[in-house]
Design a protein around this motif. Structure first.
Motif, mmCIF file in Angstrom:
data_model
loop_
_atom_site.group_PDB
_atom_site.id
_atom_site.type_symbol
_atom_site.label_atom_id
_atom_site.label_comp_id
_atom_site.label_asym_id
_atom_site.label_seq_id
_atom_site.Cartn_x
_atom_site.Cartn_y
_atom_site.Cartn_z
ATOM 1 N N ILE A 73 0.920 -1.204 -0.049
ATOM 2 C CA ILE A 73 0.048 -0.075 -0.002
ATOM 3 C C ILE A 73 0.866 1.286 -0.048
ATOM 4 O O ILE A 73 0.591 2.240 -0.927
ATOM 5 C CB ILE A 73 -1.009 -0.023 1.273
ATOM 6 C CG1 ILE A 73 -2.063 -1.039 1.154
ATOM 7 C CG2 ILE A 73 -1.488 1.392 1.369
ATOM 8 C CD1 ILE A 73 -2.765 -1.358 2.494
ATOM 9 N N PHE A 74 2.078 1.360 0.746
ATOM 10 C CA PHE A 74 3.051 2.447 0.862
ATOM 11 C C PHE A 74 3.662 2.845 -0.247
ATOM 12 O O PHE A 74 3.813 3.776 -0.828
ATOM 13 C CB PHE A 74 3.872 2.390 1.916
ATOM 14 C CG PHE A 74 3.151 2.329 3.627
ATOM 15 C CD1 PHE A 74 1.998 3.023 3.508
ATOM 16 C CD2 PHE A 74 3.613 1.396 4.457
ATOM 17 C CE1 PHE A 74 1.267 3.259 4.739
ATOM 18 C CE2 PHE A 74 3.007 1.676 5.754
ATOM 19 C CZ PHE A 74 1.853 2.476 6.030
ATOM 20 N N TYR A 75 3.889 1.767 -1.026
ATOM 21 C CA TYR A 75 4.793 1.775 -2.189
ATOM 22 C C TYR A 75 3.845 2.248 -3.384
ATOM 23 O O TYR A 75 4.409 2.636 -4.403
ATOM 24 C CB TYR A 75 5.497 0.505 -2.501
ATOM 25 C CG TYR A 75 6.572 0.397 -3.578
ATOM 26 C CD1 TYR A 75 7.557 1.348 -3.631
ATOM 27 C CD2 TYR A 75 6.401 -0.342 -4.588
ATOM 28 C CE1 TYR A 75 8.289 1.266 -4.853
ATOM 29 C CE2 TYR A 75 6.862 -0.303 -5.773
ATOM 30 C CZ TYR A 75 8.077 0.856 -5.856
ATOM 31 O OH TYR A 75 8.929 0.850 -7.000
ATOM 32 N N ALA A 76 2.754 1.740 -3.492
ATOM 33 C CA ALA A 76 1.666 1.709 -4.790
ATOM 34 C C ALA A 76 1.745 2.968 -5.313
ATOM 35 O O ALA A 76 1.829 3.228 -6.673
ATOM 36 C CB ALA A 76 0.396 0.894 -4.508
ATOM 37 N N PRO A 77 1.495 3.984 -4.654
ATOM 38 C CA PRO A 77 1.481 5.386 -5.414
ATOM 39 C C PRO A 77 2.839 5.804 -6.074
ATOM 40 O O PRO A 77 2.691 6.514 -7.078
ATOM 41 C CB PRO A 77 1.129 6.321 -4.219
ATOM 42 C CG PRO A 77 0.859 5.619 -2.762
ATOM 43 C CD PRO A 77 1.441 4.087 -2.990
ATOM 44 N N SER A 78 3.883 5.210 -5.759
ATOM 45 C CA SER A 78 5.187 5.537 -6.505
ATOM 46 C C SER A 78 4.969 4.821 -8.038
ATOM 47 O O SER A 78 5.850 5.271 -8.925
ATOM 48 C CB SER A 78 6.294 5.088 -5.752
ATOM 49 O OG SER A 78 6.309 3.913 -5.472
ATOM 50 N N LEU A 79 4.246 4.062 -8.239
ATOM 51 C CA LEU A 79 4.175 3.425 -9.306
ATOM 52 C C LEU A 79 3.005 4.181 -10.394
ATOM 53 O O LEU A 79 3.112 3.947 -11.479
ATOM 54 C CB LEU A 79 3.470 1.987 -9.120
ATOM 55 C CG LEU A 79 4.342 1.098 -8.463
ATOM 56 C CD1 LEU A 79 3.502 -0.277 -8.257
ATOM 57 C CD2 LEU A 79 5.588 0.879 -9.099
ATOM 58 N N ILE A 80 2.337 5.108 -9.784
ATOM 59 C CA ILE A 80 1.541 6.086 -10.648
ATOM 60 C C ILE A 80 2.339 6.817 -11.626
ATOM 61 O O ILE A 80 3.168 7.614 -10.875
ATOM 62 C CB ILE A 80 0.442 6.632 -9.870
ATOM 63 C CG1 ILE A 80 -0.372 5.588 -9.207
ATOM 64 C CG2 ILE A 80 -0.528 7.658 -10.714
ATOM 65 C CD1 ILE A 80 -1.214 6.581 -8.122
ATOM 66 N N PRO A 81 2.628 7.043 -12.845
ATOM 67 C CA PRO A 81 3.181 7.816 -13.536
ATOM 68 C C PRO A 81 2.826 9.127 -13.168
ATOM 69 O O PRO A 81 1.801 9.602 -12.752
ATOM 70 C CB PRO A 81 2.790 7.690 -15.018
ATOM 71 C CG PRO A 81 2.244 6.152 -14.981
ATOM 72 C CD PRO A 81 1.470 6.049 -13.537
ATOM 73 N N ALA A 82 3.941 10.133 -13.487
ATOM 74 C CA ALA A 82 3.951 11.304 -12.732
ATOM 75 C C ALA A 82 3.093 12.268 -13.494
ATOM 76 O O ALA A 82 2.054 12.828 -13.081
ATOM 77 C CB ALA A 82 5.266 11.986 -13.028
ATOM 78 N N PHE A 83 2.743 11.966 -14.948
ATOM 79 C CA PHE A 83 1.757 12.592 -15.665
ATOM 80 C C PHE A 83 0.277 12.369 -15.103
ATOM 81 O O PHE A 83 -0.450 13.265 -15.148
ATOM 82 C CB PHE A 83 1.888 12.724 -17.251
ATOM 83 C CG PHE A 83 1.522 11.086 -17.640
ATOM 84 C CD1 PHE A 83 0.259 10.899 -18.218
ATOM 85 C CD2 PHE A 83 2.509 10.003 -17.536
ATOM 86 C CE1 PHE A 83 -0.146 9.557 -18.519
ATOM 87 C CE2 PHE A 83 2.353 8.983 -18.210
ATOM 88 C CZ PHE A 83 0.549 8.642 -18.483
ATOM 89 N N ALA A 84 0.050 11.296 -14.800
ATOM 90 C CA ALA A 84 -1.195 10.613 -14.503
ATOM 91 C C ALA A 84 -1.615 11.350 -12.888
ATOM 92 O O ALA A 84 -2.725 11.857 -12.948
ATOM 93 C CB ALA A 84 -1.312 9.144 -14.234
#
Length: 297
Positions: A107-118
């Protein structure tokens, strides 16, 4: 060298040859070509025209370069320390000895997988002054609509917040460092009566200093190159009122908006020199603060 050593050297070079070729072709050659191009006037068409140091003189006197540099410095001074604190807190949370820790790490790591533009598009909707969730919350407290994306300082703060969702990468590095701290030190500290706070400042932080240094260097490097979030939020303009005109944004506009590839190359060389100088300064300053002595047992 003996025959066996020469054979091992040939085998080693053969195995790393794809990396060597990639380094030369995709990093070495572009760097050298960019340096040579920085002394020319070149639009991408025709042959470059030699202008000597004119591009560098222009860059040092260009008011937009000063504006972009100050915006980048403002961003770095807030985003880098904040990212280190958030990543360390996440790492400590992910290092807890609880049954659901694997789920928490995901859960803590998942947001870092979202591309910066998204993530930038998500924040555009979230901070929209007409229908954004942020302003709906503000209206509950009778604060009225706040247009952060239309304010020179507010847009930089918004970009700082966006980039914090990538803290999971640094958190994993911190987690590896935490797992490498000898548990015997904590046991000895507890026997001596040290509480959790004293253990953190006397054991955890000193032994994490090499990891902190690494994340600091990479964080500063990334802050100097902030681009995607500002480009998406301002639709590639760097506005409002040049508040989101970061250095890489201005470099990009000169290269691909104004077809000033020579001038953009000079800006890139200056950015490289500044980044190198900051890295060397951080290394020099950290000599007495970084602890490499204790190894895990």
């Amino acid at each position: 060298m003996t025959k066996a050593k020469r054979r091992n050297l040939r085998l080693g070079l053969m195995f790393i040859s794809p990396w060597i070729v990639g380094l030369v072709v995709f990093i070495g050659y572009p760097v050298v070509y960019s340096i040579s191009l920085s002394f020319t006037r070149y639009s991408g068409m025709g042959a470059p025209t030699w202008v000597g140091a004119q591009n560098y003189i222009t860059a040092l006197t260009d008011p937009l370069v000063s504006k972009a540099a100050s915006n980048t410095l403002f961003y770095a001074m807030i985003a880098v320390p904040l990212a280190l604190v958030i990543a360390l807190v996440l790492a400590i949370a992910m290092n807890q000895n609880v049954r659901e820790v694997a789920l928490y790490r995901t859960i803590f790591y998942a947001p870092s997988l979202i591309p910066a533009f998204a993530m930038s598009f998500i924040f555009i909707v979230f901070l929209n002054p007409q229908f954004g969730v942020f302003n709906q919350i503000m209206n509950v407290f009778n604060e009225g609509n706040v247009n952060l994306l239309g304010d020179p300082t507010g847009v930089k703060i918004a970009i700082v917040l966006i980039t914090q969702f990538g803290a999971g990468n640094a958190a994993l590095i911190f987690l590896a460092g935490l797992r490498n701290v000898p548990k015997t030190l904590y046991e000895a500290a507890r026997v001596d009566g040290a509480g959790p706070l004293r253990q953190f400042f006397s054991i955890t932080l000193p032994l994490l200093s090499p990891v902190i240094l690494f994340n600091l260097i990479t964080g500063v490097s990334g802050a100097l190159q902030v681009f995607t979030e500002a480009y998406v939020i301002t639709n590639g303009t760097g506005d409002p009122d040049a508040g989101a005109l970061f250095y890489m944004m201005y470099l990009y506009r000169n290269a691909f908006g104004f077809a000033e590839l020579g001038y953009a190359s000079a800006l890139a060389v200056l950015l490289f020199l500044v980044g190198l100088g900051l890295a060397l300064a951080i290394f020099r300053f950290s000599r007495r603060l970084v602890n490499y002595d204790v190894e895990a047992s």
